[in-house]
Design a protein around this motif. Structure first.
Motif, PDB file in Angstrom:
ATOM      1  N   ALA A   1     -16.860  65.856  40.990  1.00  0.00           N
ATOM      2  CA  ALA A   1     -15.787  65.322  41.452  1.00  0.00           C
ATOM      3  C   ALA A   1     -15.258  65.376  42.647  1.00  0.00           C
ATOM      4  CB  ALA A   1     -14.628  66.183  40.109  1.00  0.00           C
ATOM      5  N   PHE A   2     -15.988  66.124  43.659  1.00  0.00           N
ATOM      6  CA  PHE A   2     -15.367  66.244  44.847  1.00  0.00           C
ATOM      7  C   PHE A   2     -16.321  65.147  45.763  1.00  0.00           C
ATOM      8  CE2 PHE A   2     -14.765  71.222  44.805  1.00  0.00           C
ATOM      9  CZ  PHE A   2     -13.715  70.818  43.682  1.00  0.00           C
ATOM     10  N   GLY A   3     -17.154  64.447  44.859  1.00  0.00           N
ATOM     11  CA  GLY A   3     -17.898  63.306  45.816  1.00  0.00           C
ATOM     12  C   GLY A   3     -17.485  62.177  45.683  1.00  0.00           C
ATOM     13  N   ALA A   4     -18.011  60.974  46.091  1.00  0.00           N
ATOM     14  CA  ALA A   4     -17.631  59.542  46.515  1.00  0.00           C
ATOM     15  C   ALA A   4     -16.964  59.098  45.381  1.00  0.00           C
ATOM     16  CB  ALA A   4     -18.400  58.778  47.137  1.00  0.00           C
ATOM     17  N   LEU A   5     -17.912  59.120  43.976  1.00  0.00           N
ATOM     18  CA  LEU A   5     -17.528  58.406  42.746  1.00  0.00           C
ATOM     19  C   LEU A   5     -16.687  59.168  42.073  1.00  0.00           C
ATOM     20  CD1 LEU A   5     -17.737  56.181  40.912  1.00  0.00           C
ATOM     21  CD2 LEU A   5     -19.885  57.133  39.808  1.00  0.00           C
ATOM     22  N   GLY A   6     -16.918  60.805  41.933  1.00  0.00           N
ATOM     23  CA  GLY A   6     -16.337  61.486  41.257  1.00  0.00           C
ATOM     24  C   GLY A   6     -14.835  61.853  41.374  1.00  0.00           C
ATOM     25  N   SER A   7     -14.487  61.692  42.802  1.00  0.00           N
ATOM     26  CA  SER A   7     -12.906  61.689  43.158  1.00  0.00           C
ATOM     27  C   SER A   7     -12.194  60.470  42.859  1.00  0.00           C
ATOM     28  CB  SER A   7     -12.791  61.897  44.905  1.00  0.00           C
ATOM     29  OG  SER A   7     -13.610  60.889  45.477  1.00  0.00           O
ATOM     30  N   VAL A   8     -12.792  59.302  42.838  1.00  0.00           N
ATOM     31  CA  VAL A   8     -12.285  58.216  42.484  1.00  0.00           C
ATOM     32  C   VAL A   8     -11.880  58.032  40.794  1.00  0.00           C
ATOM     33  CG1 VAL A   8     -12.331  55.687  42.225  1.00  0.00           C
ATOM     34  CG2 VAL A   8     -12.905  56.777  44.377  1.00  0.00           C
ATOM     35  N   VAL A   9     -13.009  58.399  40.217  1.00  0.00           N
ATOM     36  CA  VAL A   9     -13.017  58.636  38.611  1.00  0.00           C
ATOM     37  C   VAL A   9     -12.148  59.535  38.283  1.00  0.00           C
ATOM     38  CG1 VAL A   9     -14.113  59.455  36.592  1.00  0.00           C
ATOM     39  CG2 VAL A   9     -15.353  57.780  38.314  1.00  0.00           C
ATOM     40  N   SER A  10     -11.874  61.076  38.854  1.00  0.00           N
ATOM     41  CA  SER A  10     -11.018  61.829  38.566  1.00  0.00           C
ATOM     42  C   SER A  10      -9.639  61.162  38.584  1.00  0.00           C
ATOM     43  CB  SER A  10     -11.077  62.852  39.522  1.00  0.00           C
ATOM     44  OG  SER A  10     -12.134  63.768  39.298  1.00  0.00           O
ATOM     45  N   ALA A  11      -9.235  60.588  39.785  1.00  0.00           N
ATOM     46  CA  ALA A  11      -8.078  60.028  40.038  1.00  0.00           C
ATOM     47  C   ALA A  11      -7.385  58.874  39.162  1.00  0.00           C
ATOM     48  CB  ALA A  11      -7.858  59.429  41.334  1.00  0.00           C
ATOM     49  N   ALA A  12      -8.545  58.010  38.648  1.00  0.00           N
ATOM     50  CA  ALA A  12      -8.210  56.936  37.556  1.00  0.00           C
ATOM     51  C   ALA A  12      -8.092  57.705  36.182  1.00  0.00           C
ATOM     52  CB  ALA A  12      -9.469  56.185  37.496  1.00  0.00           C
ATOM     53  N   VAL A  13      -8.760  58.783  35.992  1.00  0.00           N
ATOM     54  CA  VAL A  13      -8.445  59.219  34.681  1.00  0.00           C
ATOM     55  C   VAL A  13      -7.203  60.022  34.646  1.00  0.00           C
ATOM     56  CG1 VAL A  13      -9.540  61.120  33.072  1.00  0.00           C
ATOM     57  CG2 VAL A  13     -11.146  59.535  34.394  1.00  0.00           C
ATOM     58  N   LYS A  14      -6.756  60.637  35.621  1.00  0.00           N
ATOM     59  CA  LYS A  14      -5.540  61.226  35.749  1.00  0.00           C
ATOM     60  C   LYS A  14      -4.408  60.129  35.532  1.00  0.00           C
ATOM     61  CE  LYS A  14      -2.976  64.832  37.594  1.00  0.00           C
ATOM     62  NZ  LYS A  14      -2.367  65.661  38.623  1.00  0.00           N
TER      63      LYS A  14
END
Ligand SMILES: NC(=O)c1ccc[n+]([C@@H]2O[C@H](COP(=O)([O-])OP(=O)(O)OC[C@H]3O[C@@H](n4cnc5c(N)ncnc54)[C@H](OP(=O)(O)O)[C@@H]3O)[C@@H](O)[C@H]2O)c1
Length: 230
Positions: free
Chosen positions: A13-26
């Motif tokens: 989740a701290f990576g390039a895709l993971g951080s964007v996905v985490s924000a979108a899910v939230k």
């Protein structure tokens, strides 16, 4: 797409895709636990205020189990997991090393396997979800891509098998298969490329949010290419 009330763990989740996905899910209404290899001090600023679980090697089954249980306990349960942790190596077979194949398997397949196995006993709510990240390049490997493509093909087969195993339990298991994603690292590695042809992390995140949602209840065992204009 509405994920209100859902509790989702995101790995890598701290990576390039993971951080964007985490924000979108939230932003779709879910509560999110972010799991990563890096310590929480290295979490992107955008993830401040999220449940952060760092310094976890998901290649280690015990560490994965502890991290996913911590995610569920901090979120008050678990409705889904998005397995994004992974890595890439470009290496020609002739001058490469078998250790690279082991490393690619460990970082891409074992992480998904361990995190999913840890999540399974916790995914008790109807409509629970597992979403994995494969790679479009794993369908047919090009030069230098053997170890990575073999590992991501492993993620695809794991996705299909687990989807079949969980079909009657109401848990869906799917994988998204991006081609090259428009990340800062890829731009730095390929400065002459046409970045506007690459799929954006936000576009991959939109697909993942759909797969996590109740609207995707009939989709399982799917391997979905998302390739922009590549
Ligand atoms: N970027 C692309 O063009 C592309 C295309 C197709 C598929 N993908 C896949 O998409 C996923 C994300 O890619 P990305 O570009 O966002 O990569 P990234 O920025 O390197 O993010 C991957 C994250 O996973 C973490 N991670 C790696 N091994 C781990 C482990 N054993 N346990 C826990 N966390 C671990 C990394 O932590 P550390 O950095 O601390 O190691 C990193 O934060 C990967 O699975 C990748 O294969 C990417």
């Amino acid at each position: 797409m509405n994920l209100s009330g859902k509790r989702i763990a995101v790995t890598g989740a701290f990576g390039a895709l993971g951080s964007v996905v985490s924000a979108a899910v939230k932003s779709a209404g879910a509560s999110v636990a972010c799991v990563d290899f890096a310590p929480v001090t290295k979490a992107p600023a955008a993830l401040q205020g999220y449940v952060l679980i760092g310094a976890v090697d998901l290649g280690n089954a015990a560490a994965a189990s502890a991290a996913i249980q911590s995610a569920a306990s901090q979120l008050g349960g678990l409705d889904g997991i998005v397995n994004i942790a992974g890595g890439f190596r470009w290496e020609m077979v002739a001058d490469g090393d078998a250790a690279t194949w082991d490393f690619m398997f460990n970082v891409n397949v074992r992480t998904v396997l361990n995190a999913s196995k840890a999540a399974l006993p916790l995914l008790r709510t109807p409509g629970a979800r597992i979403v994995n990240i494969g790679a479009a390049g794993a369908v047919k490997a090009a030069a230098g891509m053997g170890a990575y493509a073999a590992a991501k093909a492993g993620v695809a087969r794991l996705t299909e098998a687990l989807a079949d195993e969980l079909k009657d339990g109401g848990v869906t298991v799917n994988a998204v298969l991006p081609s090259i994603i428009d990340t800062a690292a890829n731009r730095a590695d390929m400065p002459g490329a046409q970045f506007d042809r690459w799929v954006k992390p936000e576009q991959v995140a939109d697909l993942i949010v759909f797969l996590l949602s109740d609207r995707a209840s009939a989709v399982t065992g799917a391997l979905i290419p998302i390739t922009g204009r590549v």
